[in-house]
Structure formats: C-alpha cells, structure tokens
Scaffold this active site. Structure first.
Site, PDB file in Angstrom:
ATOM      1  N   HIS A 183       0.829  -1.220   0.000  1.00  0.00           N
ATOM      2  CA  HIS A 183       0.000   0.000   0.000  1.00  0.00           C
ATOM      3  C   HIS A 183       0.863   1.270   0.000  1.00  0.00           C
ATOM      4  O   HIS A 183       0.433   2.302   0.497  1.00  0.00           O
ATOM      5  CB  HIS A 183      -0.948   0.049   1.206  1.00  0.00           C
ATOM      6  CG  HIS A 183      -1.673  -1.241   1.461  1.00  0.00           C
ATOM      7  ND1 HIS A 183      -2.892  -1.530   0.890  1.00  0.00           N
ATOM      8  CD2 HIS A 183      -1.328  -2.335   2.194  1.00  0.00           C
ATOM      9  CE1 HIS A 183      -3.274  -2.737   1.287  1.00  0.00           C
ATOM     10  NE2 HIS A 183      -2.344  -3.249   2.064  1.00  0.00           N
ATOM     11  N   SER A 186      15.155  22.165 -15.772  1.00  0.00           N
ATOM     12  CA  SER A 186      13.964  22.969 -16.039  1.00  0.00           C
ATOM     13  C   SER A 186      14.394  24.286 -16.668  1.00  0.00           C
ATOM     14  O   SER A 186      15.467  24.810 -16.357  1.00  0.00           O
ATOM     15  CB  SER A 186      13.239  23.224 -14.716  1.00  0.00           C
ATOM     16  OG  SER A 186      12.441  24.381 -14.816  1.00  0.00           O
ATOM     17  N   LYS A 244      16.130  22.254 -10.461  1.00  0.00           N
ATOM     18  CA  LYS A 244      15.512  20.996 -10.871  1.00  0.00           C
ATOM     19  C   LYS A 244      16.437  20.045 -11.613  1.00  0.00           C
ATOM     20  O   LYS A 244      17.238  20.457 -12.434  1.00  0.00           O
ATOM     21  CB  LYS A 244      14.318  21.288 -11.788  1.00  0.00           C
ATOM     22  CG  LYS A 244      13.163  21.894 -11.057  1.00  0.00           C
ATOM     23  CD  LYS A 244      12.403  20.839 -10.299  1.00  0.00           C
ATOM     24  CE  LYS A 244      10.939  21.068 -10.495  1.00  0.00           C
ATOM     25  NZ  LYS A 244      10.184  20.030 -10.949  1.00  0.00           N
ATOM     26  N   GLU A 278       9.972   8.918 -16.698  1.00  0.00           N
ATOM     27  CA  GLU A 278       8.604   9.392 -16.963  1.00  0.00           C
ATOM     28  C   GLU A 278       8.179   9.064 -18.397  1.00  0.00           C
ATOM     29  O   GLU A 278       7.039   8.665 -18.650  1.00  0.00           O
ATOM     30  CB  GLU A 278       8.522  10.907 -16.736  1.00  0.00           C
ATOM     31  CG  GLU A 278       8.606  11.272 -15.266  1.00  0.00           C
ATOM     32  CD  GLU A 278       8.763  12.773 -15.026  1.00  0.00           C
ATOM     33  OE1 GLU A 278       8.538  13.564 -15.954  1.00  0.00           O
ATOM     34  OE2 GLU A 278       9.120  13.140 -13.900  1.00  0.00           O
TER      35      GLU A 278
END
Ligand code: ARG
Length: 461
Positions: free
Chosen positions: A156, A277, A283, A290
């Site tokens: 979980h 970024s 970043k 992704e």
C-alpha cells in the site's frame, strides 16, 4: 502511380484512392525481408524446375543488386509504387527484363506480405530478447552488489517489512525473465512459413514449401493456406507481450521516480539521464523514467487497435490487415528504445544505501519481528500483535524507533522483553532470518542469484 495490375481496369485509379491504399511509406521498413523472401522463393522455383538455373541466377543477381543499392543509398524507395513488393518487382523487371517477370510465379502479395511481416517481427523479437538479456544482466549485477543493502519493503506504499535492494530488484528480474520466456514462446509458435499459400487457396505449381521454409529458417510450412494469409494472431500475442514488458518497465519507472524524489532520496539518477527545467534552476528531473512510463500507453493502444481491426474480418485476406504494420512497427521501436534507455539509466544510477537503511529503521518495518520475538517467548500471536501495536504507538509519541527504547521502557510494555530483543529486531536479523527460497535473507538470495546467473548463460534461439 506504378501498379502491378491494370488489365482488368478501364480507368486510372483516383489519386486520393491511390494514396489512401498505398503502404509504401511504412512497409519499406521491411525491404530486406521482402528481398530475402523473394530470393528463397526463386531458389525453390528453380529447384522444382519452374524456373531455369539461368533465370534463377539472373533474378538472384538482380535482387542482390537492389538490396545493396538501397542499403548504400544508391536506389531510393519512392512513393511512385504502391507498396514495397511492387517496388522490388518493378525495379527488378526494369533492371533485368523478362526473367524479372517470373519472380511472382506461384506467389501472391497476400502470402508475400504475411511472410515479410513474420520475418520482420522474428528478427525484432530476437533483437528485443537481446535487450532484455542486457537488462537482466544489469539487474543481476545490482542484486549481487546489494545483498546487504537494507531498505523498506512496501505494501500500500506504506513501509511494511525490511528487505534488501537485491531482493527488491530481484522481483523485477523475475518479471523481465517471464517477458523473455513469453517472447521465446511466441517465436516458437509463429515460426511456420506462409509462403506458397498464394492468394488464399495455394497454387497449381508444384512448389516445395518445406524447402522454402527451411531456406528461411522456419520450422516448417503453415498448414492451411487461408489461415496463412489472414493470421495476425502472432502480432496480437507480440503486442500483448510487449504491453507486459512496458507495464513492467512502467512500474519500475514509477518506483525510480519516487525513489529519486526529494522526499525519498533512495537513488540519484545520473546527469546524463536527467533533464533540467527552463525556469527552476534547482531541478533535475527523471524524464527518461517518466517517458518510459508514458510510452506504455502507445503500446497498449497498438494492442487494442489490432485486436479491434481483426475482430470482424471474414476469411481470408482483407485490406484491413494492412493496418497491422504501423502500430506494430511503432510498438517494437518504442519497446526497444525504452529497454535500451532504461538499462542505461539503471547502470548509471547511484543507490543511496544509508538513506534506504535509515528509512527501513524509521518505519517500524521490524514490528512483525518484534511480535515474533514475543511469540518465540511463549506469547500467543494475537496478544503479541496487540502488545507491539501499543509499543509502536508509544514509539510514535516518543518519536523513537523500537530499537531506540531502553530495556526498561520495553519491559513496561511487556515483561517478556530481554536484552536479546535488540538483536532480534535489527535490520540484519529481520532480513537474514528469512531464509526460505524466494525470501530476502542473504542465504536464500545467494541461491537465487546462482540460479539466475546460470539462466543468463544459457544460449537462446
Ligand atoms: N500492402 C498490403 C498489406 O500490407 C499487401 C498485400 C496486398 N494484397 C492485396 N490483395 N491487395 O497487407
């Protein structure tokens, strides 16, 4: 428009119809397989006395010339032709004349395209197998190096029990191993040659289909000509297997994205596999993971598309089947690209072992083992569960781990606790007491690693 047919027609094809119908923009991808198939066909025709030796030699030379000229950019495949089959045949006739017109004897584009697609996907399955092998090798390497790297195991997405990085990565090893077995299975089932099935009902020529099949590395000929020209099951199976590969890559990507986040800091993705970024200078984003996760949708889409395309097609060949190609090609390229990049990302990724271990310690992942300790000292499991529940509550209030409590504090909760509790709930003990095969304990993991090493050394295909 250069077409292979026309005798029966009194009008030119409408240009829009021609464009709509044409497949050369994408089926040129298998020009090598188309020419290879034609070469085998011609050898078989000559063996059967349907072509003379001289015609065979002329055609083979012509085909060889087309192959190398396309490969070296001396010959362009252009949209002047409807499909790759028309291009090769027309170019052959243009180059060698009369003999070229005999290439298509005892063959239809229906069995030809069925063959080309099989040859193409068979090669690609082998290429994917190779990439999966490299991925498995990378995973096994990580496993070998991290038998003592403790981390929380989750259910979980809540910390559950301690495992090791070797064990966690080992779960993915099993998934990708099954993926490889699935590909192998598909390869075996599809490896029958459709050539010689003609348009749908075989041919009247005395073809030797076994011979053609052997020349092309198949296990034998297909056994029903109508099925041969209209079977796309193997592509559906392949898309399904590739969807499963993507699902596995996507799950792993998701974990890597979580592990790479500021909150977790279990891993650091290498600069070479990250992006920045345009606005936020701090970043460093896990874009590759992704994208792999995102591209999973394309491959699932291809599977749904072909299943839907095939569902209402009566026997035998119908033009709908031309729709198999773009999606399958795209799915194959996507999976191959994702596998290669994912392996590169893993091989360069840093595992922050201390953070992993600290996270396992701070999350009460040893609570089950603390309960087991009580059970081993005569407490019934249900009671032990309750005692450790209150112990955890106490720890949360004190902001401490179980092993950070003094024996005095522990004894207040249960008098059964003795000095040896600290050893019983250490990460090392919790993990290494789990010794049955498949468990994270070092001994069990070493056995599994030996099995997997031997598996990776087996010769495939
Ligand atoms: N381009 C076609 C395909 O991909 C080749 C077969 C054409 N056959 C035909 N009868 N029109 O399916």
């Amino acid at each position: 428009m250069a077409q292979l047919w026309g005798g029966r027609f009194t009008k030119e094809t409408n240009q829009l119809v021609y464009n709509f119908n044409a497949s050369i923009s994408f089926d040129q991808k298998f020009y090598v397989q188309d020419i290879t198939g034609s070469m085998a066909h011609v050898k078989m025709l000559a063996k059967q006395g349907i072509l003379t030796e001289e015609e065979k030699e002329q055609i083979l030379d012509g085909l060889e010339g087309i192959l190398t000229d396309v490969q070296f950019g001396k010959l362009q495949i252009t949209s002047e032709y409807e499909d790759i089959h028309s291009f090769v045949e027309a170019t052959l006739i243009e180059r060698i004349g009369e003999a070229g017109k005999k290439l298509h004897t005892g063959r239809s584009r229906n069995d030809q395209v069925a063959l080309d697609m099989k040859l193409y996907t068979r090669d690609e399955i082998e290429a994917m197998d190779e990439l999966l092998h490299e991925l498995l090798d990378a995973l096994l390497h990580i496993m070998e190096e991290n038998l003592d790297t403790y981390m929380p195991g989750f259910t979980h997405l809540q910390k559950a029990q301690p495992v090791t990085l070797a064990h966690h990565v080992g779960a993915y090893f099993e998934m990708f191993k099954r993926d490889r077995l699935r590909l192998k299975d598909i390869h075996k089932r599809m490896n029958l040659c459709p050539l010689g099935s003609g348009a749908l009902a075989g041919t009247t020529y005395p073809l030797d289909r076994e011979y053609t099949a052997t020349l092309l590395g198949f296990d034998g000929p297909t056994l029903n000509s109508m099925d041969s020209v209209s079977d796309r099951d193997y592509l559906i199976e392949l898309l399904s297997a590739m969807s499963t590969i993507m699902m596995h890559l996507s799950r792993f990507s998701e974990e890597i994205i979580i592990w790479n986040s500021n909150e977790y800091q279990f891993v650091e993705i290498d600069d070479a596999y990250s992006t920045g970024s345009s606005i936020m200078p701090q970043k460093k984003n896990p874009d590759i993971a992704e994208l792999v996760r995102g591209k999973t949708g394309r491959v699932y889409g291809a599977l749904m598309s072909l299943l839907t395309t095939m569902k209402g097609i009566p026997l035998a060949y119908n033009k709908d089947m031309q729709e198999d190609k773009e999606f399958v090609f795209d799915a194959i390229d996507t999976v191959k690209g994702c596998l290669a990049l994912f392996t590169g990302m893993l091989n360069t990724m840093k595992f922050k072992k201390e953070n992993m271990a600290a996270s396992a310690m701070n999350g009460f992942t040893n609570a089950t083992d603390a309960a087991d300790y009580l059970v081993n000292h005569g407490v019934a499991f249900r009671d032990a569960h309750g005692i450790i529940g209150s112990l955890v509550l106490y720890c949360i209030e004190q902001d401490k781990a179980i092993e950070e409590l003094s024996l005095e504090e522990l004894k207040k909760i249960s008098s059964v606790f003795e000095e040896d509790i600290y050893d019983a709930v250490s990460l090392e003990t919790c993990v290494n007491k789990r010794v049955t095969i498949g468990a994270p304990g070092k001994e069990a993991m070493e056995q599994v690693i030996a099995i997997e090493r031997a598996y990776l050394q087996e010769e495939e295909y």
